[in-house]
Scaffold this motif. Structure first.
Motif, short mmCIF file in Angstrom:
data_model
loop_
_atom_site.label_atom_id
_atom_site.label_comp_id
_atom_site.label_asym_id
_atom_site.label_seq_id
_atom_site.Cartn_x
_atom_site.Cartn_y
_atom_site.Cartn_z
N SER A 149 41.65 39.35 26.13
CA SER A 149 41.92 38.73 27.31
C SER A 149 43.24 37.84 26.85
CB SER A 149 41.00 37.43 27.96
OG SER A 149 41.05 36.45 27.06
N CYS A 151 45.61 34.96 28.76
CA CYS A 151 46.00 33.84 30.02
C CYS A 151 47.36 33.58 29.91
CB CYS A 151 45.11 32.76 29.54
SG CYS A 151 43.46 32.66 29.78
N GLY A 157 52.03 26.03 36.69
CA GLY A 157 50.62 26.26 36.76
C GLY A 157 49.72 25.13 35.98
N LYS A 226 57.02 42.82 31.82
CA LYS A 226 56.79 42.36 33.38
C LYS A 226 57.76 40.86 33.63
CE LYS A 226 52.85 42.48 35.41
NZ LYS A 226 53.10 43.29 36.59
N HIS A 227 57.53 40.01 32.74
CA HIS A 227 58.28 38.88 32.96
C HIS A 227 59.90 38.94 33.02
CE1 HIS A 227 59.38 34.70 32.69
NE2 HIS A 227 59.90 34.86 31.48
N SER A 232 55.88 39.19 39.11
CA SER A 232 55.18 38.07 39.07
C SER A 232 53.87 38.55 37.86
CB SER A 232 54.44 37.74 40.43
OG SER A 232 53.73 38.75 41.06
N LEU A 233 53.61 37.21 37.48
CA LEU A 233 52.33 37.47 36.40
C LEU A 233 51.12 36.76 37.36
CD1 LEU A 233 54.14 36.85 33.15
CD2 LEU A 233 53.80 38.81 34.31
N LYS A 234 50.09 37.15 36.80
CA LYS A 234 48.61 36.32 37.13
C LYS A 234 48.68 34.90 36.35
CE LYS A 234 45.53 39.32 36.65
NZ LYS A 234 44.27 40.12 36.65
N ALA A 235 48.64 33.87 36.90
CA ALA A 235 48.81 32.71 36.08
C ALA A 235 47.33 32.23 35.92
CB ALA A 235 49.66 31.41 36.69
N GLU A 238 43.68 32.75 36.48
CA GLU A 238 43.35 33.87 36.63
C GLU A 238 43.85 34.36 35.15
OE1 GLU A 238 44.19 36.30 40.36
OE2 GLU A 238 45.61 35.02 40.53
N PHE A 239 43.37 35.69 34.80
CA PHE A 239 43.66 36.08 33.38
C PHE A 239 43.84 37.61 33.44
CE2 PHE A 239 39.14 35.31 33.63
CZ PHE A 239 38.79 36.36 33.46
N TYR A 240 44.36 38.40 32.49
CA TYR A 240 44.39 39.66 32.10
C TYR A 240 42.83 39.93 31.16
CZ TYR A 240 48.77 39.62 34.48
OH TYR A 240 49.65 39.58 35.27
#
Length: 250
Positions: A149, A151, A157, A226-227, A232-235, A238-240
Motif C-alpha cells: 500500500s 499513502c 490533507g 502522476k504528480h 490528482s492523487l488519492k490523498a 484513501e490509499f493505493y
C-alpha cells in the motif's frame, strides 16, 4: 550518464527533464534502497538518502544489497550502488537516523519525501506534519504480504494524528493495518495473517517479502510521475493498494 532514450514512448522529453530536476529525499534505505535505484534508472537524478542502520543478512531477501555489503552502513552501500549505475547523478548521503533538527533542515529542500522511518521512531509522525507544513509531497509505503500500500500526504490533507487516536507506535501500526484491511478487502491469506500478527508470542521483526519492496517502489514512482504530470492523487485516508495475487488494483 544514463541514456534514457528507451523511456521515449512513455516519458516525453519535458517529463524526463522534470524528473531530472526533482529533488527526492528517501528516509530509510530498506525499501528505500529499491526505490532509489528505480528512481535513478527512470530519471530522478537528485537523490538524498538517510539512514543510520547497517546491512544485515536478513535484509538480502528484499533490499538492494549483496552479501558483500553485510556489516556496511546502508547509506554508503546504497550510494555506491547508485553511483556505479551513474556517477554523474547527485547522490547525497546522511549516515544517521534523522532527528527533528535534521528533518527541519532536509524536508524543505525536497520536492518529494519517501517516509520509511520505523513506526517506533518519534520522527515518524513529525515527518508527516512537517511535510504538510512545508508543502512537500510525502509518500508512505507499507509492505503487505505479496503486495503493497502507499499513502499520499499533501499540504491540505489529513495526517495520521487527525484520523487515528493511539497510545503508542504498536497501537498506531494496528490501526493503520485495520484501516487498510477494511478498505482494501484483503485476500483471505492476509486476513489470516493479520489475525496471527498482533499476538505477544510472534517474532519481534516484521515479515517482509522482496516482491512487496518491488511493488512499493513501483507504486511510488508511478505516483511521482502522476504528480509531475499534474494529475490528482488519492490523498490519505484513501490509499493505493496492489496485491500481486489478486486481479484488481485499489
Amino acid at each position: 550518464m544514463i541514456d534514457y532514450s528507451r523511456n521515449w514512448l512513455f516519458i516525453d522529453p519535458e517529463l524526463q527533464s522534470r524528473l531530472g530536476e526533482l529533488r527526492l529525499l528517501i528516509m530509510g534505505v530498506g525499501i528505500g534502497s529499491v526505490m532509489a535505484e528505480l528512481a535513478l534508472r527512470t530519471g530522478i537524478r537528485h537523490i538524498t538518502i538517510a539512514d543510520g542502520d547497517q546491512v544485515d543478512a536478513s535484509n538480502l531477501n528484499r533490499q538492494n544489497y549483496t552479501s558483500a555489503d553485510i556489516g556496511r552502513r546502508k547509506v554508503l552501500a546504497c550510494a555506491d550502488r547508485l553511483r556505479a549505475i551513474d556517477r554523474s547523478a547527485s547522490i547525497r548521503v546522511i549516515d544517521a537516523f534523522l532527528d527533528e533538527a535534521m528533518l527541519r533542515e532536509e524536508i524543505p529542500k525536497a520536492d518529494v519525501v519517501i517516509n520509511t522511518i520505523d513506526f517506533d521512531s518519534p520522527v515518524f509522525l513529525l515527518s508527516n506534519r512537517l511535510c504538510r507544513q512545508f508543502e512537500v509531497l510525502e509518500l508512505f509505503p507499507m509492505n503487505i504480504g505479496f503486495g503493497s500500500s502507499v499513502c499520499v500526504f499533501q499540504k491540505d490533507g489529513r495526517g495520521w494524528s487527525e484520523l487515528f487516536q493511539f497510545e503508542n507506535h504498536v497501537d498506531l501500526k494496528q490501526k493503520i493495518l485495520q484501516h487498510l484491511a477494511q478498505a482494501a478487502q484483503f485476500a483471505p491469506y492476509l486476513q489470516e495473517a493479520a489475525a496471527r500478527y498482533f499476538v505477544p508470542e510472534r517474532p519481534a521483526f516484521d515479515p517482509q517479502l522482496g516482491i512487496s519492496c518491488a511493488i512499493s517502489s513501483s507504486l511510488m514512482l508511478g505516483l511521482i510521475i502522476k504528480h509531475l504530470r499534474g494529475e490528482s492523487l488519492k490523498a490519505f485516508p484513501e490509499f493505493y493498494f496492489l496485491d500481486a495475487t489478486l486481479p484488481h488494483f485499489l
